[in-house]
Design an enzyme around this catalytic site. Structure first.
Site, PDB file in Angstrom:
ATOM      1  N   ASN A  74      82.911 -18.746 -41.807  1.00  0.00           N
ATOM      2  CA  ASN A  74      82.859 -18.521 -40.364  1.00  0.00           C
ATOM      3  C   ASN A  74      82.305 -19.751 -39.661  1.00  0.00           C
ATOM      4  O   ASN A  74      81.430 -20.450 -40.181  1.00  0.00           O
ATOM      5  CB  ASN A  74      82.059 -17.250 -40.014  1.00  0.00           C
ATOM      6  CG  ASN A  74      80.660 -17.221 -40.569  1.00  0.00           C
ATOM      7  OD1 ASN A  74      80.390 -17.758 -41.633  1.00  0.00           O
ATOM      8  ND2 ASN A  74      79.759 -16.581 -39.852  1.00  0.00           N
ATOM      9  N   ALA A 117      78.403 -22.471 -29.596  1.00  0.00           N
ATOM     10  CA  ALA A 117      77.435 -22.127 -28.555  1.00  0.00           C
ATOM     11  C   ALA A 117      78.096 -21.237 -27.500  1.00  0.00           C
ATOM     12  O   ALA A 117      77.440 -20.375 -26.905  1.00  0.00           O
ATOM     13  CB  ALA A 117      76.875 -23.391 -27.917  1.00  0.00           C
ATOM     14  N   TYR A 144      79.905 -18.406 -27.592  1.00  0.00           N
ATOM     15  CA  TYR A 144      80.094 -17.458 -28.703  1.00  0.00           C
ATOM     16  C   TYR A 144      81.544 -17.059 -29.018  1.00  0.00           C
ATOM     17  O   TYR A 144      81.946 -17.086 -30.168  1.00  0.00           O
ATOM     18  CB  TYR A 144      79.261 -16.190 -28.486  1.00  0.00           C
ATOM     19  CG  TYR A 144      77.761 -16.377 -28.601  1.00  0.00           C
ATOM     20  CD1 TYR A 144      77.185 -17.618 -28.893  1.00  0.00           C
ATOM     21  CD2 TYR A 144      76.901 -15.300 -28.398  1.00  0.00           C
ATOM     22  CE1 TYR A 144      75.808 -17.770 -28.972  1.00  0.00           C
ATOM     23  CE2 TYR A 144      75.519 -15.443 -28.484  1.00  0.00           C
ATOM     24  CZ  TYR A 144      74.984 -16.684 -28.768  1.00  0.00           C
ATOM     25  OH  TYR A 144      73.633 -16.828 -28.848  1.00  0.00           O
ATOM     26  N   GLU A 197      87.476 -15.093 -42.738  1.00  0.00           N
ATOM     27  CA  GLU A 197      88.781 -14.606 -43.226  1.00  0.00           C
ATOM     28  C   GLU A 197      89.922 -15.300 -42.506  1.00  0.00           C
ATOM     29  O   GLU A 197      90.903 -15.734 -43.118  1.00  0.00           O
ATOM     30  CB  GLU A 197      88.910 -13.092 -43.005  1.00  0.00           C
ATOM     31  CG  GLU A 197      87.941 -12.243 -43.799  1.00  0.00           C
ATOM     32  CD  GLU A 197      86.651 -11.939 -43.049  1.00  0.00           C
ATOM     33  OE1 GLU A 197      86.160 -12.821 -42.309  1.00  0.00           O
ATOM     34  OE2 GLU A 197      86.116 -10.835 -43.218  1.00  0.00           O
ATOM     35  N   CYS A 210      86.426  -7.596 -39.751  1.00  0.00           N
ATOM     36  CA  CYS A 210      86.479  -7.088 -38.372  1.00  0.00           C
ATOM     37  C   CYS A 210      87.928  -6.759 -38.003  1.00  0.00           C
ATOM     38  O   CYS A 210      88.871  -7.081 -38.748  1.00  0.00           O
ATOM     39  CB  CYS A 210      85.912  -8.137 -37.407  1.00  0.00           C
ATOM     40  SG  CYS A 210      87.052  -9.486 -37.054  1.00  0.00           S
TER      41      CYS A 210
HETATM   42  N1  THU Z   1      82.203 -12.607 -39.340  1.00  0.00           N
HETATM   43  C1  THU Z   1      83.116 -13.020 -40.263  1.00  0.00           C
HETATM   44  O1  THU Z   1      83.187 -14.207 -40.605  1.00  0.00           O
HETATM   45  N2  THU Z   1      83.939 -12.093 -40.803  1.00  0.00           N
HETATM   46  C2  THU Z   1      83.937 -10.766 -40.462  1.00  0.00           C
HETATM   47  O2  THU Z   1      84.836 -10.030 -40.871  1.00  0.00           O
HETATM   48  C3  THU Z   1      82.864 -10.224 -39.633  1.00  0.00           C
HETATM   49  C4  THU Z   1      82.067 -11.240 -38.900  1.00  0.00           C
HETATM   50  C5  THU Z   1      81.332 -13.609 -38.742  1.00  0.00           C
HETATM   51  C6  THU Z   1      81.555 -13.843 -37.271  1.00  0.00           C
HETATM   52  C7  THU Z   1      80.213 -14.362 -36.841  1.00  0.00           C
HETATM   53  O3  THU Z   1      80.165 -15.754 -37.106  1.00  0.00           O
HETATM   54  C8  THU Z   1      79.233 -13.667 -37.768  1.00  0.00           C
HETATM   55  O4  THU Z   1      79.996 -13.208 -38.863  1.00  0.00           O
HETATM   56  C9  THU Z   1      78.494 -12.496 -37.139  1.00  0.00           C
HETATM   57  O5  THU Z   1      79.378 -11.601 -36.564  1.00  0.00           O
END
Ligand code: THU
Length: 164
Positions: A62, A66, A68, A75, A112
């Site tokens: 991920n 800044a 967001y 993924e 997500c």
């Molecule tokens: N995040 C992911 O990389 N994958 C997911 O399926 C859920 C959330 C990341 C996004 C953000 O950088 C951090 O986790 C917190 O939500």
């Protein structure tokens, strides 16, 4: 009125040792790559590893910002990179691992909604199910395809159906 029931099967494992070899390798790569996560805001370090049909493993983490909403999940980083670099090669499986400041999480974290949608598109595009392997510190969950994670879904068939 008709009632429809949708069953999602989730296979749970208590240890990585219960997995078949290629899934084990993918989980290890996903865990290892969490170190490259750029997550100074959430400190939620997500690593994803994809196995492609040509045997290559593609990883992603991920990437936060800044501003967001400009960030992106691990993924989708891995899926978009794989589809850019190897546009004709199906994705067979994805492993996802998450590390916080306290170590690897205890309960596997599912992708997500946006990542589920992109997994589904990739699965549909290559007509090949993508096995989803969610790794926590010890526990592992396996879901057999992206469609099971997003059973009522929007895909290109609706774009082609037109409106009457
Ligand atoms: N995040 C992911 O990389 N994958 C997911 O399926 C859920 C959330 C990341 C996004 C953000 O950088 C951090 O986790 C917190 O939500």
């Amino acid at each position: 009125m008709t009632e429809k029931q949708i069953i999602t099967k989730v296979y749970e494992y208590n240890s990585i040792d219960e997995l078949e070899e290629k899934d084990k390798i993918l989980v290890e790569r996903a865990k290892e790559i969490t170190k490259n996560s750029y997550s100074p805001y959430s400190h939620f370090r997500v690593g994803a590893a994809l196995l492609l049909a040509n045997g290559k493993i593609i990883t992603g983490t991920n990437q936060e910002n800044a501003a967001y909403p400009s960030g992106i999940c691990a993924e989708r980083v891995a899926l978009f990179y794989a589809n850019s670099e190897y546009p004709d090669v199906p994705v067979l499986s994805i492993a996802v691992a998450v590390k916080t400041n306290f170590g690897f999480i205890e309960t596997p974290a599912p992708p997500c909604g946006s990542c589920r949608q992109v997994l589904l598109e990739t699965e549909t595009r290559f007509k090949t199910p993508i096995k989803i392997i969610l790794a926590a510190n010890e526990k592992i969950q396996i879901i057999e395809d992206a469609k099971s994670l997003l059973p009522i879904n929007f895909d290109d068939s609706f774009l082609k159906s037109g409106s009457k």
